[in-house]
Design an enzyme around this catalytic site. Structure first.
Site, PDB file in Angstrom:
ATOM      1  N   PHE A 136      -7.325 -15.956 -20.048  1.00  0.00           N
ATOM      2  CA  PHE A 136      -6.675 -15.509 -18.808  1.00  0.00           C
ATOM      3  C   PHE A 136      -5.174 -15.679 -18.967  1.00  0.00           C
ATOM      4  O   PHE A 136      -4.700 -16.744 -19.354  1.00  0.00           O
ATOM      5  CB  PHE A 136      -7.171 -16.321 -17.603  1.00  0.00           C
ATOM      6  CG  PHE A 136      -6.647 -15.783 -16.300  1.00  0.00           C
ATOM      7  CD1 PHE A 136      -7.238 -14.683 -15.701  1.00  0.00           C
ATOM      8  CD2 PHE A 136      -5.534 -16.359 -15.690  1.00  0.00           C
ATOM      9  CE1 PHE A 136      -6.731 -14.164 -14.515  1.00  0.00           C
ATOM     10  CE2 PHE A 136      -5.025 -15.841 -14.506  1.00  0.00           C
ATOM     11  CZ  PHE A 136      -5.628 -14.746 -13.920  1.00  0.00           C
ATOM     12  N   ASP A 221      -0.258 -19.471 -24.695  1.00  0.00           N
ATOM     13  CA  ASP A 221      -0.149 -19.480 -23.239  1.00  0.00           C
ATOM     14  C   ASP A 221      -0.501 -20.888 -22.779  1.00  0.00           C
ATOM     15  O   ASP A 221      -1.677 -21.259 -22.720  1.00  0.00           O
ATOM     16  CB  ASP A 221      -1.097 -18.430 -22.648  1.00  0.00           C
ATOM     17  CG  ASP A 221      -1.099 -18.449 -21.128  1.00  0.00           C
ATOM     18  OD1 ASP A 221      -0.587 -19.417 -20.539  1.00  0.00           O
ATOM     19  OD2 ASP A 221      -1.647 -17.499 -20.530  1.00  0.00           O
ATOM     20  N   LYS A 250       2.995 -23.083 -13.782  1.00  0.00           N
ATOM     21  CA  LYS A 250       2.181 -24.028 -13.006  1.00  0.00           C
ATOM     22  C   LYS A 250       2.866 -25.398 -12.861  1.00  0.00           C
ATOM     23  O   LYS A 250       3.782 -25.546 -12.069  1.00  0.00           O
ATOM     24  CB  LYS A 250       0.791 -24.146 -13.637  1.00  0.00           C
ATOM     25  CG  LYS A 250      -0.087 -22.899 -13.388  1.00  0.00           C
ATOM     26  CD  LYS A 250      -1.513 -23.174 -13.781  1.00  0.00           C
ATOM     27  CE  LYS A 250      -2.425 -21.970 -13.639  1.00  0.00           C
ATOM     28  NZ  LYS A 250      -2.899 -21.727 -12.281  1.00  0.00           N
TER      29      LYS A 250
HETATM   30  C1  LIG Z   1      -3.534 -19.751 -18.897  1.00  0.00           C
HETATM   31  C2  LIG Z   1      -2.937 -19.022 -17.731  1.00  0.00           C
HETATM   32  N1  LIG Z   1      -2.021 -18.083 -17.949  1.00  0.00           N
HETATM   33  C3  LIG Z   1      -1.444 -17.401 -16.940  1.00  0.00           C
HETATM   34  C4  LIG Z   1      -1.804 -17.633 -15.635  1.00  0.00           C
HETATM   35  C5  LIG Z   1      -1.145 -16.862 -14.543  1.00  0.00           C
HETATM   36  O1  LIG Z   1      -0.207 -17.652 -13.909  1.00  0.00           O
HETATM   37  P1  LIG Z   1       0.374 -17.202 -12.470  1.00  0.00           P
HETATM   38  O2  LIG Z   1      -0.775 -17.196 -11.532  1.00  0.00           O
HETATM   39  O3  LIG Z   1       1.429 -18.216 -12.173  1.00  0.00           O
HETATM   40  O4  LIG Z   1       0.945 -15.834 -12.665  1.00  0.00           O
HETATM   41  C6  LIG Z   1      -2.768 -18.604 -15.357  1.00  0.00           C
HETATM   42  C7  LIG Z   1      -3.199 -18.850 -13.965  1.00  0.00           C
HETATM   43  O5  LIG Z   1      -4.256 -19.354 -13.698  1.00  0.00           O
HETATM   44  C8  LIG Z   1      -3.353 -19.314 -16.434  1.00  0.00           C
HETATM   45  O6  LIG Z   1      -4.287 -20.256 -16.220  1.00  0.00           O
END
Ligand SMILES: Cc1ncc(COP(=O)(O)O)c(C=O)c1O
Length: 401
Positions: A136, A221, A250
């Site tokens: 994700f 990520d 986050k």
């Molecule tokens: C691994 C990862 N990348 C990206 C995101 C997306 O982040 P945002 O919701 O701040 O756009 C998330 C959100 O859960 C995530 O867990």
């Protein structure tokens, strides 16, 4: 004006289905709703409230910066952004920072940079992105397409192209997929939303070696796994691998929206003036709060505390499971933990979530089969024990229902 949960259905776009209670106040790992009921927060705003609610250092930074300077745009730089970027580069492999407002935007920047880097260095044939099933990366159209759950990106028309997926932890399949056309590989060094799936260290090392062989950039990520969550400042520090680009969000802002993309000077040089940007990215208010959060998190005490708290969580969850036999395994690292349901409870993670809310406990799911915990990194032992006592009552309720 009196607002209730019913107001949500009257005025909000229905893409969320929030809990029936509305939290109004938080302190540490406790939250109170409109009726004054007190909850233990093991959800942490989905791995965001790294220091819990209303941490004095964050409140002080917000108040101080809030009375000085909120916003400028990127026509000007600002002191909090420069200080935070200096701290991030001093603490990691990175030499350059790009600020965004969220995880998805940090990833969008990383993907665009990787494409631009490959185009300028190797030509337009080198444009393929490899990512992993169940991964994700956010909800912009590019990042959701790179994410490994087609259900999230289907139904919006033609998708950005040259994106392929592979099973996580399957090095043989990955080796077949990567080629000299691959420009970047994007992975979470601990899959969060996909069900709290830890990487096999040999897999990560193999991915790194194959990226080097094919001149592909490795993007980690760390939006969910970063900022102390695994007991390391970033999860890559616990693996024997250094990425070329890392994204973080986050927990970075401790609850204030901010994201960042970190990389080397050589790679960063390909985002020349005008190639990418954001009105709010690197906003002084966000950076001041993030700097305060970073100063607290990036200390041996807090990082070591994560490891101790993980052990306590695992112990208490195992005790619950010994009694009720609902989980196959407790997985994850640090304070990003998943209780994976066994066959008898398959697909019922949401039932455990709802039962937990009824027991005045906030937790999360990660897919249909995993109950996820991503609390504050400084949650107290007493709050963990109280939270787990409430979770045990929730489990007992689901089992007896
Ligand atoms: C691994 C990862 N990348 C990206 C995101 C997306 O982040 P945002 O919701 O701040 O756009 C998330 C959100 O859960 C995530 O867990």
């Amino acid at each position: 004006m009196k607002v209730t949960r019913a107001t949500f259905d009257e005025v909000m776009v229905p893409n969320y289905n929030p809990a029936s209670m509305i939290p109004v106040r938080g302190e540490g790992s406790r939250v109170w709703d409109q009726d004054g009921a007190e909850y233990i927060d093991l959800a942490g705003g989905i791995a965001v409230n790294v220091l819990g609610h209303s941490h004095p250092a964050l409140v002080a930074a917000l108040n101080e910066q809030g009375s000085k300077l909120w916003h400028l745009s990127n026509v000007f730089t600002n002191e909090p952004a420069l200080r935070l970027a200096t701290k991030l580069t001093n603490a990691t492999f990175a030499e350059r920072v790009y600020f965004a407002n969220s995880g998805a935007e940090a990833n969008e920047a990383a993907l665009k940079l990787a494409r631009r880097f490959a185009l300028e260095k190797f030509g337009e044939e080198k444009n393929e992105i490899i990512a992993f099933n169940k991964g994700f990366h956010g909800r912009t159209f590019f990042t959701v397409t790179v994410g490994g759950q087609a259900a999230y990106s289907d139904g919006f028309g033609p998708k950005p192209g040259a994106v392929v997926h592979c099973n996580y932890n399957d090095l043989a399949a990955f080796e077949k997929l990567i080629s000299d056309k691959t420009c970047a590989v994007m992975m979470e060094p601990l899959q969060g939303e996909g069900g709290i799936i830890s990487p096999d260290p040999a897999f990560v090392e193999g991915v790194r070696a194959l990226c080097d062989k094919h001149n592909a950039l490795l993007i980690f990520d760390e939006v969910q796994s970063g900022v102390g969550r695994t007991g390391h400042l970033y999860a890559y520090m616990g693996l024997n691998v250094v990425p070329d680009i890392l994204t973080t969000a986050k927990s970075l802002g401790g609850g204030f929206p901010i994201g960042a993309m970190l990389t080397t000077a050589d790679i960063a040089a390909h985002l020349k003036p005008g190639t990418h940007g954001s009105t709010y990215g690197g906003n002084p208010l966000a950076c001041a709060v993030a700097e305060a959060a970073f100063d607290v998190v990036n200390t041996p005490e807090v990082l070591a505390g994560v490891v101790e708290k993980e052990a306590l969580f695992r112990d208490l969850l195992t005790q619950i499971n010994d009694k009720y036999h609902v989980f196959d395994e407790i997985r994850g690292k640090g304070l990003l933990l998943g209780a994976a349901l066994n066959k008898d409870y398959e697909g019922r993670a949401r039932d455990f979530l709802v039962a937990s809310t009824n027991e005045k406990l906030m937790c999360l799911v990660a897919g249909a089969n995993v109950v996820r915990f991503a609390p504050s990194l400084i949650i107290s032992e007493q709050e963990i024990r109280e939270g787990m006592a409430r979770f045990e009552r929730a489990v007992a309720h689901v089992v007896s229902a």
